[in-house]
Each structure stands twice: as structure tokens, then as C-alpha cells.
Design a protein around this motif. Sequence first.
Motif, PDB file in Angstrom:
ATOM      1  N   ASP A  36       4.959  -3.744  -4.828  1.00  0.00           N
ATOM      2  CA  ASP A  36       5.398  -3.508  -3.418  1.00  0.00           C
ATOM      3  C   ASP A  36       6.881  -3.595  -3.428  1.00  0.00           C
ATOM      4  O   ASP A  36       7.665  -2.874  -2.715  1.00  0.00           O
ATOM      5  CB  ASP A  36       4.918  -4.853  -2.688  1.00  0.00           C
ATOM      6  CG  ASP A  36       3.527  -4.553  -2.211  1.00  0.00           C
ATOM      7  OD1 ASP A  36       3.116  -3.377  -1.931  1.00  0.00           O
ATOM      8  OD2 ASP A  36       2.796  -5.624  -1.819  1.00  0.00           O
ATOM      9  N   GLU A  37       7.623  -4.374  -4.487  1.00  0.00           N
ATOM     10  CA  GLU A  37       8.682  -4.554  -4.571  1.00  0.00           C
ATOM     11  C   GLU A  37       9.493  -3.257  -5.092  1.00  0.00           C
ATOM     12  O   GLU A  37      10.567  -2.673  -4.478  1.00  0.00           O
ATOM     13  CB  GLU A  37       9.478  -5.758  -5.286  1.00  0.00           C
ATOM     14  CG  GLU A  37      10.900  -5.678  -5.694  1.00  0.00           C
ATOM     15  CD  GLU A  37      11.549  -6.923  -6.282  1.00  0.00           C
ATOM     16  OE1 GLU A  37      10.717  -7.766  -6.531  1.00  0.00           O
ATOM     17  OE2 GLU A  37      12.394  -6.967  -6.777  1.00  0.00           O
TER      18      GLU A  37
ATOM     19  N   PRO B  14       3.195  -4.225   3.900  1.00  0.00           N
ATOM     20  CA  PRO B  14       2.714  -2.816   3.422  1.00  0.00           C
ATOM     21  C   PRO B  14       3.502  -1.870   4.034  1.00  0.00           C
ATOM     22  O   PRO B  14       3.765  -1.997   5.351  1.00  0.00           O
ATOM     23  CB  PRO B  14       1.186  -2.820   3.815  1.00  0.00           C
ATOM     24  CG  PRO B  14       0.702  -4.137   4.820  1.00  0.00           C
ATOM     25  CD  PRO B  14       2.018  -4.952   4.227  1.00  0.00           C
ATOM     26  N   GLU B  15       3.834  -0.975   3.523  1.00  0.00           N
ATOM     27  CA  GLU B  15       4.586   0.110   4.067  1.00  0.00           C
ATOM     28  C   GLU B  15       3.442   0.662   5.225  1.00  0.00           C
ATOM     29  O   GLU B  15       2.488   1.308   4.843  1.00  0.00           O
ATOM     30  CB  GLU B  15       4.851   1.079   3.196  1.00  0.00           C
ATOM     31  CG  GLU B  15       5.902   0.383   2.035  1.00  0.00           C
ATOM     32  CD  GLU B  15       7.270   0.610   2.238  1.00  0.00           C
ATOM     33  OE1 GLU B  15       7.831   1.545   2.719  1.00  0.00           O
ATOM     34  OE2 GLU B  15       7.970  -0.501   2.037  1.00  0.00           O
TER      35      GLU B  15
ATOM     36  N   THR C 258      -2.797   5.968   1.774  1.00  0.00           N
ATOM     37  CA  THR C 258      -1.402   6.093   1.670  1.00  0.00           C
ATOM     38  C   THR C 258      -0.794   7.431   2.368  1.00  0.00           C
ATOM     39  O   THR C 258       0.136   7.507   2.350  1.00  0.00           O
ATOM     40  CB  THR C 258      -1.090   6.104   0.184  1.00  0.00           C
ATOM     41  OG1 THR C 258      -1.905   7.025  -0.500  1.00  0.00           O
ATOM     42  CG2 THR C 258      -1.292   4.814  -0.350  1.00  0.00           C
TER      43      THR C 258
ATOM     44  N   ARG D 237       4.066   5.640  -3.090  1.00  0.00           N
ATOM     45  CA  ARG D 237       3.034   4.507  -3.128  1.00  0.00           C
ATOM     46  C   ARG D 237       2.572   4.162  -4.308  1.00  0.00           C
ATOM     47  O   ARG D 237       2.080   4.925  -5.275  1.00  0.00           O
ATOM     48  CB  ARG D 237       2.250   4.811  -1.971  1.00  0.00           C
ATOM     49  CG  ARG D 237       2.465   5.040  -0.490  1.00  0.00           C
ATOM     50  CD  ARG D 237       3.031   3.761   0.170  1.00  0.00           C
ATOM     51  NE  ARG D 237       3.229   4.303   1.441  1.00  0.00           N
ATOM     52  CZ  ARG D 237       4.405   4.563   2.010  1.00  0.00           C
ATOM     53  NH1 ARG D 237       5.255   4.650   1.086  1.00  0.00           N
ATOM     54  NH2 ARG D 237       4.571   4.637   3.347  1.00  0.00           N
TER      55      ARG D 237
ATOM     56  N   VAL E   3       6.964  -7.632   0.681  1.00  0.00           N
ATOM     57  CA  VAL E   3       5.465  -7.451   0.313  1.00  0.00           C
ATOM     58  C   VAL E   3       4.615  -6.800   1.540  1.00  0.00           C
ATOM     59  O   VAL E   3       3.703  -6.406   1.606  1.00  0.00           O
ATOM     60  CB  VAL E   3       4.773  -8.902   0.285  1.00  0.00           C
ATOM     61  CG1 VAL E   3       3.501  -8.809  -0.259  1.00  0.00           C
ATOM     62  CG2 VAL E   3       5.536  -9.323  -1.106  1.00  0.00           C
TER      63      VAL E   3
ATOM     64  N   GLN F 182      -0.336   1.422  -6.166  1.00  0.00           N
ATOM     65  CA  GLN F 182      -1.674   0.428  -5.650  1.00  0.00           C
ATOM     66  C   GLN F 182      -2.489   0.160  -6.820  1.00  0.00           C
ATOM     67  O   GLN F 182      -2.624   1.076  -7.546  1.00  0.00           O
ATOM     68  CB  GLN F 182      -2.227   1.247  -4.514  1.00  0.00           C
ATOM     69  CG  GLN F 182      -3.230   0.086  -3.640  1.00  0.00           C
ATOM     70  CD  GLN F 182      -3.932   0.909  -2.670  1.00  0.00           C
ATOM     71  OE1 GLN F 182      -5.148   1.188  -2.776  1.00  0.00           O
ATOM     72  NE2 GLN F 182      -3.401   0.818  -1.473  1.00  0.00           N
TER      73      GLN F 182
END
Length: 296
Positions: A257-258, A118-119, A187, A168, A116, A170
Motif C-alpha cells: 500500500d505504501e 485502499p485507493e 483494481t 496497484r 493504508v 495485491q
Amino acid sequence: MAFQDCFATEDACREYLFASRWPEGFRCRRCGGGEIGERHRGRLVWQCKGCGAQTSVTAGTVMHGTRQPLRLWFWAAYLVATHHPGISAVQLQRQLDIGRHETAWMMLHKLRQAMVAPEREQLKGEIEADEFFLGGYEEGLKGGRQRGEKALVGVAVEVRGRGSGRVRLQVLCDASGDSLGAFITATTATAAIVHTDGWPGYNGLTKLGYDRRARSQRAEPGEQLLPRAHRAVSNLKAWLHGTHRWASREHLPAYLDEYVFRHNRRGIPHAAFQTLLGLSARHEPVTYRQIIDRAA
Ligand SMILES: [Zn+2]
């Protein structure tokens, strides 16, 4: 087999944690001493010989304070990291012969928390960006179409030759210029080339410092306008259906996220393994080879 051989005992797991924590060898963070004295609590806590300060090898990891064996955590992280479509608590319980379902669920939950996060690194170079609806009525599922259940999701994918780089995803409030601009800014590094369709919501990207290139014509009939974004979306949908049946609106961000975590670490399962256990926040991933060399 290599994993099993590597982490067959609690000692081997401890050794790995130790090597991840102190790749250059033990250093006391209080006095800087390099000699280890006593070990406590199943040898998870190390005491500095010089000043007596204690350090736990599990501090800062998902295993801190656990009553489960390290081996079980390592196996769980391994399965979660390498089981391509992801693994459910029931599967984990069965695979690892965990007595209580609650234990399996809790371990999975803790391991998932690492996904979870965030990258941090932004997408660079050349990307494809698009937005799509997720949820609502789906073929083959019971129940009718429920309006308002659909979520608008933004997707951005790096162009790597003919293939895809990092991705990414969102959840967006709407497809307005503000929402799409915020998604791309969050992103993607500025000055990137951003391929989009002709939707005017992307018109503001130029002002935000991107090289926006709108595609409106397919080169060949039947060709996708934004093939990488399209592929990411269909893979995501297949994964959501296959592994999680369906994601409620509430849990959708966690699933996105996963998916991003798995996609961006495909091909580097050992990095995923370390991130899941909470090891890689501090150091560069330690390779199996380094561990094996240390043990030799
Ligand atoms: Zn010390």
C-alpha cells in the motif's frame, strides 16, 4: 525553503488547517453562522459566535487530540511525503530532533495509516497485469531459502504512452483464474484493455468484461513482455530492500500500500502531504498558493 517559510509557526499551521477545512470561510455546521467567537485550547477549537457550537480545526485529521506541536506534525508529514524512498522512525526522530523514539514511531505509524487506505479509483484505459513472487531467499541476505515465505503478488499498471500511469499491487492466494479475476475486478474498470502473458489464469477476463490481450512473443530478443509491470516490480523490490530491508509476510500488504501510495503521488508531493495529515478526505487539496494568498 518554501515549506519552512510557510509553516514556521503554530499560527501558520492553524491557518492552513482552517483553510483546508473551510476554503470558503468559516461556516458553523449547526446554525450556519459565519462569525467566530471564542477560541480555546491553544486556539485549536473555534466557537460559533451565533450559537456557541464548538469545532476543532484538527477534527478528522491525524493530529486530533495530539500533544505534539502542529509544526512537528507538518514537518513529519512533509518528510514522509517528499522523502522519496520513505523514512524510518529512527530517521524521523533524528531529522526532527524528537526526544523519545516512541513519539517518532507513533507519529510515523499514524501518518502511514493514511497510506493504508485502499485507493478508490480504478485503473482505466489500457493496463499491463502480471503476478510475481516476493520474498524467500534473496542474494546477499543471511539465512537459507525458506520455502513458504514467498508471497504471490498481483501487479496492474496503466499504460501511458511509453511510460506508466497508476499502479496497484495485491497479495494473491494463488495464480488461479478466480484469484486473478478478483484482483483485476477490484483494481481495474471494466472494458479496459488488459495485456497479460499467455498464462491461462487470465483467460476468464474476457467473460468479466475486459479486452484481454495475451502477449506471448517478444518483438525483439531481450525485450520484456510486459515492460511497465516488470519495471514496477523491480522498483518495488529495490525499494523494499533499500528502505525496509525486508517485509515480513504479515506486513507485506501495508508495504505494498505504501509503495502504491508513493508511486501514484510521485510528482504531486503536496497531495501526499495533505492525505497523510488526513486533510484531503474532506476537500480538494488546498495549494500553497491559496494559503499564501489567504495570508496576504
Ligand atoms: Zn453556530
